[in-house]
Design a protein around this motif. Structure first.
Motif, PDB file in Angstrom:
ATOM      1  N   THR A 202     -31.686  -3.919   3.168  1.00  0.00           N
ATOM      2  CA  THR A 202     -32.194  -4.392   1.885  1.00  0.00           C
ATOM      3  C   THR A 202     -33.499  -3.670   1.573  1.00  0.00           C
ATOM      4  OG1 THR A 202     -33.275  -6.247   3.033  1.00  0.00           O
ATOM      5  CG2 THR A 202     -31.132  -6.675   2.021  1.00  0.00           C
ATOM      6  N   LEU A 203     -33.855  -3.630   0.298  1.00  0.00           N
ATOM      7  CA  LEU A 203     -35.029  -2.896  -0.153  1.00  0.00           C
ATOM      8  C   LEU A 203     -36.242  -3.807  -0.213  1.00  0.00           C
ATOM      9  CD1 LEU A 203     -33.278  -0.853  -2.990  1.00  0.00           C
ATOM     10  CD2 LEU A 203     -33.780  -0.137  -0.646  1.00  0.00           C
ATOM     11  N   ASP A 204     -37.368  -3.301   0.198  1.00  0.00           N
ATOM     12  CA  ASP A 204     -38.619  -4.067   0.257  1.00  0.00           C
ATOM     13  C   ASP A 204     -39.451  -3.729  -0.971  1.00  0.00           C
ATOM     14  OD1 ASP A 204     -40.926  -5.393   0.852  1.00  0.00           O
ATOM     15  OD2 ASP A 204     -41.096  -4.616   2.904  1.00  0.00           O
ATOM     16  N   LEU A 212     -40.015   1.905 -10.354  1.00  0.00           N
ATOM     17  CA  LEU A 212     -38.665   1.736  -9.845  1.00  0.00           C
ATOM     18  C   LEU A 212     -38.266   0.270  -9.958  1.00  0.00           C
ATOM     19  CD1 LEU A 212     -38.593   3.956  -6.623  1.00  0.00           C
ATOM     20  CD2 LEU A 212     -37.941   4.567  -8.959  1.00  0.00           C
ATOM     21  N   ALA A 213     -37.090   0.031 -10.515  1.00  0.00           N
ATOM     22  CA  ALA A 213     -36.580  -1.341 -10.673  1.00  0.00           C
ATOM     23  C   ALA A 213     -35.579  -1.624  -9.559  1.00  0.00           C
ATOM     24  CB  ALA A 213     -35.919  -1.494 -12.034  1.00  0.00           C
ATOM     25  N   VAL A 214     -35.832  -2.715  -8.816  1.00  0.00           N
ATOM     26  CA  VAL A 214     -34.953  -3.132  -7.724  1.00  0.00           C
ATOM     27  C   VAL A 214     -34.147  -4.341  -8.176  1.00  0.00           C
ATOM     28  CG1 VAL A 214     -34.860  -3.996  -5.354  1.00  0.00           C
ATOM     29  CG2 VAL A 214     -36.515  -2.230  -5.968  1.00  0.00           C
ATOM     30  N   SER A 215     -32.855  -4.349  -7.904  1.00  0.00           N
ATOM     31  CA  SER A 215     -31.978  -5.447  -8.325  1.00  0.00           C
ATOM     32  C   SER A 215     -32.314  -6.731  -7.579  1.00  0.00           C
ATOM     33  CB  SER A 215     -30.515  -5.069  -8.070  1.00  0.00           C
ATOM     34  OG  SER A 215     -30.302  -4.862  -6.686  1.00  0.00           O
ATOM     35  N   SER A 216     -31.790  -7.850  -8.084  1.00  0.00           N
ATOM     36  CA  SER A 216     -32.089  -9.153  -7.491  1.00  0.00           C
ATOM     37  C   SER A 216     -31.544  -9.290  -6.079  1.00  0.00           C
ATOM     38  CB  SER A 216     -31.519 -10.273  -8.375  1.00  0.00           C
ATOM     39  OG  SER A 216     -30.113 -10.112  -8.531  1.00  0.00           O
ATOM     40  N   ASP A 217     -30.446  -8.578  -5.763  1.00  0.00           N
ATOM     41  CA  ASP A 217     -29.915  -8.640  -4.392  1.00  0.00           C
ATOM     42  C   ASP A 217     -30.583  -7.623  -3.477  1.00  0.00           C
ATOM     43  OD1 ASP A 217     -28.855  -6.264  -5.230  1.00  0.00           O
ATOM     44  OD2 ASP A 217     -26.763  -6.798  -4.885  1.00  0.00           O
ATOM     45  N   ILE A 370     -27.056   0.378  -2.080  1.00  0.00           N
ATOM     46  CA  ILE A 370     -26.680   0.246  -0.673  1.00  0.00           C
ATOM     47  C   ILE A 370     -25.387  -0.550  -0.576  1.00  0.00           C
ATOM     48  CG2 ILE A 370     -27.364  -0.682   1.571  1.00  0.00           C
ATOM     49  CD1 ILE A 370     -30.278  -0.329   0.629  1.00  0.00           C
ATOM     50  N   ASN A 371     -24.432  -0.032   0.147  1.00  0.00           N
ATOM     51  CA  ASN A 371     -23.158  -0.715   0.337  1.00  0.00           C
ATOM     52  C   ASN A 371     -23.379  -2.008   1.123  1.00  0.00           C
ATOM     53  OD1 ASN A 371     -20.546  -1.515   0.823  1.00  0.00           O
ATOM     54  ND2 ASN A 371     -19.899   0.375   1.806  1.00  0.00           N
ATOM     55  N   PRO A 372     -23.000  -3.174   0.552  1.00  0.00           N
ATOM     56  CA  PRO A 372     -23.233  -4.446   1.257  1.00  0.00           C
ATOM     57  C   PRO A 372     -22.224  -4.760   2.338  1.00  0.00           C
ATOM     58  CG  PRO A 372     -22.170  -4.856  -0.841  1.00  0.00           C
ATOM     59  CD  PRO A 372     -22.434  -3.371  -0.785  1.00  0.00           C
ATOM     60  N   ASN A 373     -21.149  -3.945   2.457  1.00  0.00           N
ATOM     61  CA  ASN A 373     -20.101  -4.233   3.447  1.00  0.00           C
ATOM     62  C   ASN A 373     -20.632  -3.984   4.855  1.00  0.00           C
ATOM     63  OD1 ASN A 373     -17.756  -4.596   4.862  1.00  0.00           O
ATOM     64  ND2 ASN A 373     -16.905  -2.607   4.327  1.00  0.00           N
ATOM     65  N   THR A 374     -20.774  -5.042   5.647  1.00  0.00           N
ATOM     66  CA  THR A 374     -21.313  -4.902   7.006  1.00  0.00           C
ATOM     67  C   THR A 374     -20.339  -5.365   8.072  1.00  0.00           C
ATOM     68  OG1 THR A 374     -22.322  -7.101   6.871  1.00  0.00           O
ATOM     69  CG2 THR A 374     -23.680  -5.219   6.211  1.00  0.00           C
TER      70      THR A 374
END
Length: 384
Positions: A202-204, A212-217, A370-374
């Motif tokens: 995840t982005l900090d 830079l705009a970061v999404s809510s997730d 970033i791909n959320p599939n973990t």
């Protein structure tokens, strides 16, 4: 009247099931595995049903029938046979040939294995057969074939008790095609192993450029300057929350159709300087390892040479940080191919970072996601 079922085990008589007119019951060892007809005495059928058969059930069974006045018994021999499916594996290059293997588990008694070519020529495999705690046999048989041995290669496993055979066949092409296929499978296997180490990233926003705009997730970032924005100051990057100091770590970034972007890792020292510096023309060379795309060309140059040979687009980039080997690898998800491998100098802690392309004032830039599939998990071998 009473019926007793017994089994001779290692020369000793073992009780299995007792059946009386007012009910029946198995011994404790066979609880849940035996049954007899409920109307057995009325119909004359006092047979025994044995469930969940195991190799240990093999042996001589005795049925004894007793009444107040007389008794009689009879014996029968139960033999157990087990077979299973056979699976091919391509293990990879071995000398001047290709090493193949076939595996199977669940055989009883001990099976025999043979490999044959299309013209009925027998091959000399290296075969290992092991028996587990339930007395079932597993088979791993390997053989190396050369470029001259083309056509169908068959692995046959035979149960000698019931003459039941299971087999699997692989068709091999000529030497050049064989090498091409083997190389492709080896590349895919390397990629699958890397992707098995996928971790959540995840982005900090605390280490995020102001434009830079970061999404809510906290997984997508894009450049979003205001219409009145002056020339940009500081390097427009966003750093991940997660830090890595050891082990294997893999993540994926969707670059969509952006011409400009940069992905990689940086040290904790560089991360701290991103906040301290009021401006920065570019990321420093020391403490940063990355793959970059600028106006459709890739940097370092060896990555560009690799990508120019591909006709498949690069919508997603996979990053594998191997801190055991001190390397950072980048993969083309469309081809399962490694684009670039970079050696990493010693560092106590590394952070992922994303750098999206710049956009014009008042417009949105191309996003990086970033791909959320973990939950990805790959086997360690490629099955055919």
């Amino acid at each position: 009247m009473e019926v007793q079922w017994k089994k001779i085990t290692d020369g000793q008589m073992e009780d299995i099931h007792i059946y009386r007119e007012f009910g029946s019951k198995p011994t404790l060892k066979y609880l849940g595995r035996t049954s007899s007809p409920t109307d057995g005495f009325a119909t004359g059928n006092v047979s025994l049903t044995l469930k969940n058969i195991q190799p240990a059930d093999e042996g001589t069974y005795i049925c004894s029938v007793k009444s107040r006045d007389q008794s009689a018994d009879t014996a029968t021999m139960l033999s157990i046979a087990g077979t299973s499916e056979v699976f091919f594996e391509i293990l990879g290059p071995q000398g001047q040939g290709l090493e193949l293997a076939c595996r199977s588990h669940g055989w009883f008694p001990k099976p025999t294995v043979r490999w044959v070519t299309q013209d009925k020529q027998r091959l000399s495999p290296d075969t290992a057969i092991h028996q587990d705690s339930k007395q079932l046999f597993s088979v791993l048989s390997r053989v190396t074939v050369t470029g001259e041995q083309v056509g169908d290669i068959t692995c046959q496993i035979l149960n000698p008790l019931v003459q039941a055979e299971k087999k699997t066949t692989l068709r091999l092409s000529n030497h050049d095609e064989l090498k091409t296929r083997c190389d492709a499978l080896s590349r895919e296997l390397e990629f699958r192993r890397a992707r098995s180490y996928m971790v959540p990233i995840t982005l900090d926003e605390a280490w995020n450029h102001s434009e830079l705009a970061v999404s809510s997730d906290q997984r997508t970032v894009q450049h979003k300057p205001s219409a009145q924005s002056p020339n940009i100051t500081k390097v427009p990057v966003v750093v991940g929350r997660e830090a890595f100091a050891s082990g294997h770590h893999y993540w994926e970034v969707q670059v969509w159709d952006g011409l400009d972007w940069e992905l990689g890792v940086l040290t904790e020292t560089v991360r701290g300087r991103l906040k301290e510096r009021s401006w920065w023309d570019d990321l420093p060379e020391d403490g940063v390892w990355s793959l970059r795309r600028v106006k459709g060309e890739y940097w370092p140059e060896e990555a560009d040479a690799k990508m120019q040979s591909h006709t498949v687009q690069l919508p997603v980039v996979g990053l594998h940080l191997d801190l055991e080997q001190s390397t950072l690898s980048f993969y083309n998800i469309g081809t399962s191919d490694r684009i670039l491998e970079i050696s990493i100098e010693g560092s106590t802690k590394l952070y992922p970072f994303l750098r999206p392309g710049l956009s014009k004032a008042g417009e949105k830039g191309k996003p990086l996601t970033i791909n959320p599939n973990t939950d990805w998990d790959f086997p360690n071998r490629v099955l055919c």
